[in-house]
Design a protein around this motif. Structure first.
Motif, PDB file in Angstrom:
ATOM      1  N   UNK A  11       0.826  -1.216   0.000  1.00  0.00           N
ATOM      2  CA  UNK A  11       0.000   0.000   0.000  1.00  0.00           C
ATOM      3  C   UNK A  11       0.860   1.267   0.000  1.00  0.00           C
ATOM      4  N   UNK A  12       1.954   1.251   0.727  1.00  0.00           N
ATOM      5  CA  UNK A  12       2.813   2.431   0.783  1.00  0.00           C
ATOM      6  C   UNK A  12       3.523   2.661  -0.543  1.00  0.00           C
ATOM      7  N   UNK A  13       3.929   1.583  -1.216  1.00  0.00           N
ATOM      8  CA  UNK A  13       4.614   1.748  -2.500  1.00  0.00           C
ATOM      9  C   UNK A  13       3.670   2.274  -3.581  1.00  0.00           C
ATOM     10  N   UNK A  14       2.371   2.034  -3.431  1.00  0.00           N
ATOM     11  CA  UNK A  14       1.399   2.611  -4.365  1.00  0.00           C
ATOM     12  C   UNK A  14       1.211   4.108  -4.113  1.00  0.00           C
ATOM     13  N   UNK A  15       1.206   4.506  -2.851  1.00  0.00           N
ATOM     14  CA  UNK A  15       1.002   5.913  -2.497  1.00  0.00           C
ATOM     15  C   UNK A  15       2.249   6.761  -2.720  1.00  0.00           C
ATOM     16  N   UNK A  16       3.410   6.214  -2.388  1.00  0.00           N
ATOM     17  CA  UNK A  16       4.659   6.987  -2.415  1.00  0.00           C
ATOM     18  C   UNK A  16       5.777   6.221  -3.119  1.00  0.00           C
ATOM     19  N   UNK A  17       5.611   5.860  -4.376  1.00  0.00           N
ATOM     20  CA  UNK A  17       6.592   4.993  -5.038  1.00  0.00           C
ATOM     21  C   UNK A  17       8.010   5.571  -5.089  1.00  0.00           C
ATOM     22  N   UNK A  18       8.131   6.878  -5.205  1.00  0.00           N
ATOM     23  CA  UNK A  18       9.451   7.480  -5.379  1.00  0.00           C
ATOM     24  C   UNK A  18      10.034   8.076  -4.106  1.00  0.00           C
ATOM     25  N   UNK A  19       9.331   7.938  -2.997  1.00  0.00           N
ATOM     26  CA  UNK A  19       9.860   8.435  -1.711  1.00  0.00           C
ATOM     27  C   UNK A  19      10.866   7.444  -1.150  1.00  0.00           C
ATOM     28  N   UNK A  20      11.833   7.970  -0.427  1.00  0.00           N
ATOM     29  CA  UNK A  20      12.828   7.112   0.212  1.00  0.00           C
ATOM     30  C   UNK A  20      12.178   6.313   1.327  1.00  0.00           C
ATOM     31  N   UNK A  21      12.335   5.013   1.254  1.00  0.00           N
ATOM     32  CA  UNK A  21      11.772   4.115   2.261  1.00  0.00           C
ATOM     33  C   UNK A  21      12.780   3.857   3.376  1.00  0.00           C
ATOM     34  N   UNK A  22      14.019   3.612   2.981  1.00  0.00           N
ATOM     35  CA  UNK A  22      15.076   3.260   3.931  1.00  0.00           C
ATOM     36  C   UNK A  22      16.385   3.852   3.431  1.00  0.00           C
ATOM     37  N   UNK A  23      17.199   4.310   4.384  1.00  0.00           N
ATOM     38  CA  UNK A  23      18.544   4.738   4.016  1.00  0.00           C
ATOM     39  C   UNK A  23      19.508   4.345   5.123  1.00  0.00           C
ATOM     40  N   UNK A  24      20.749   4.160   4.740  1.00  0.00           N
ATOM     41  CA  UNK A  24      21.812   3.918   5.713  1.00  0.00           C
ATOM     42  C   UNK A  24      22.980   4.830   5.346  1.00  0.00           C
ATOM     43  N   UNK A  25      24.149   4.569   5.878  1.00  0.00           N
ATOM     44  CA  UNK A  25      25.298   5.451   5.633  1.00  0.00           C
ATOM     45  C   UNK A  25      25.718   5.507   4.168  1.00  0.00           C
ATOM     46  N   UNK A  26      25.464   4.432   3.419  1.00  0.00           N
ATOM     47  CA  UNK A  26      25.976   4.352   2.048  1.00  0.00           C
ATOM     48  C   UNK A  26      24.912   4.121   0.980  1.00  0.00           C
ATOM     49  N   UNK A  27      23.687   3.858   1.369  1.00  0.00           N
ATOM     50  CA  UNK A  27      22.680   3.443   0.394  1.00  0.00           C
ATOM     51  C   UNK A  27      21.306   3.948   0.796  1.00  0.00           C
ATOM     52  N   UNK A  28      20.413   4.024  -0.174  1.00  0.00           N
ATOM     53  CA  UNK A  28      19.005   4.325   0.085  1.00  0.00           C
ATOM     54  C   UNK A  28      18.174   3.618  -0.968  1.00  0.00           C
ATOM     55  N   UNK A  29      16.872   3.485  -0.673  1.00  0.00           N
ATOM     56  CA  UNK A  29      15.987   2.786  -1.601  1.00  0.00           C
ATOM     57  C   UNK A  29      14.592   3.380  -1.487  1.00  0.00           C
ATOM     58  N   UNK A  30      13.909   3.484  -2.629  1.00  0.00           N
ATOM     59  CA  UNK A  30      12.544   3.997  -2.634  1.00  0.00           C
ATOM     60  C   UNK A  30      11.575   2.867  -2.278  1.00  0.00           C
ATOM     61  N   UNK A  31      10.334   3.258  -1.978  1.00  0.00           N
ATOM     62  CA  UNK A  31       9.321   2.246  -1.666  1.00  0.00           C
ATOM     63  C   UNK A  31       9.096   1.305  -2.846  1.00  0.00           C
ATOM     64  N   UNK A  32       9.056   1.857  -4.049  1.00  0.00           N
ATOM     65  CA  UNK A  32       8.843   1.020  -5.225  1.00  0.00           C
ATOM     66  C   UNK A  32       9.983   0.021  -5.406  1.00  0.00           C
ATOM     67  N   UNK A  33      11.216   0.489  -5.306  1.00  0.00           N
ATOM     68  CA  UNK A  33      12.376  -0.402  -5.454  1.00  0.00           C
ATOM     69  C   UNK A  33      12.438  -1.407  -4.314  1.00  0.00           C
ATOM     70  N   UNK A  34      12.075  -0.993  -3.107  1.00  0.00           N
ATOM     71  CA  UNK A  34      12.051  -1.897  -1.965  1.00  0.00           C
ATOM     72  C   UNK A  34      11.077  -3.041  -2.230  1.00  0.00           C
ATOM     73  N   UNK A  35       9.901  -2.694  -2.713  1.00  0.00           N
ATOM     74  CA  UNK A  35       8.887  -3.714  -3.009  1.00  0.00           C
ATOM     75  C   UNK A  35       9.375  -4.678  -4.090  1.00  0.00           C
TER      76      UNK A  35
END
Length: 131
Positions: A11-35
């Motif tokens: 549901x979150x990837x449908x609402x916010x596909x391009x928002x950052x879902x998770x990030x760490x010191x070296x990487x990040x991923x959007x909700x769509x890519x996470x899914x």
């Protein structure tokens, strides 16, 4: 209605596909890519024969890859168990003797240590599961 974490991600990837879902010191991923990446990991685990509600170990530092592992295991129908890499090897061996995970997901950094600790499990490299 949300029943598990994959429902939340869907549901979150449908609402916010391009928002950052998770990030760490070296990487990040959007909700769509996470899914989509989590689904690939789940499919790879299913092809290895993960059983419904089977425990799968995660031996990765807290990171984007750790979150991908959690969701990938959830998509496969398995249950994740996090093995903190800061724990002594003896404690990790004891945890594994209770959980008896057939599969442990790790990364290149911890792969060699994982093979020494989790001798009776198949140690899987997260980078290969993501492909």
């Amino acid at each position: 209605m949300i029943y598990n974490i994959t429902d939340y991600l869907e549901s979150t990837s449908l609402k916010y596909p391009d928002k950052t879902a998770v990030c760490d010191e070296t990487d990040s991923i959007t909700y769509s890519a996470l899914k989509h990446t989590s689904i690939r990991i789940g499919s790879a685990l299913n092809s290895l024969g993960i059983l419904q509600s089977e425990p799968v170990g995660i031996f990765i530092k807290k990171s984007v890859d750790a979150v991908l592992s959690v969701f990938g295991i959830a998509y496969s129908g398995g249950l994740y168990s996090y093995f903190n890499d800061e724990l002594p090897d003896k404690r990790l061996v004891d945890m594994q003797s209770v959980l008896n995970c057939r599969f442990i997901i790790t990364n290149k950094e911890l792969y060699e240590r994982a093979t020494l600790i989790f001798k009776n499990a198949a140690v899987l490299d997260i980078s290969e599961l993501k492909q």
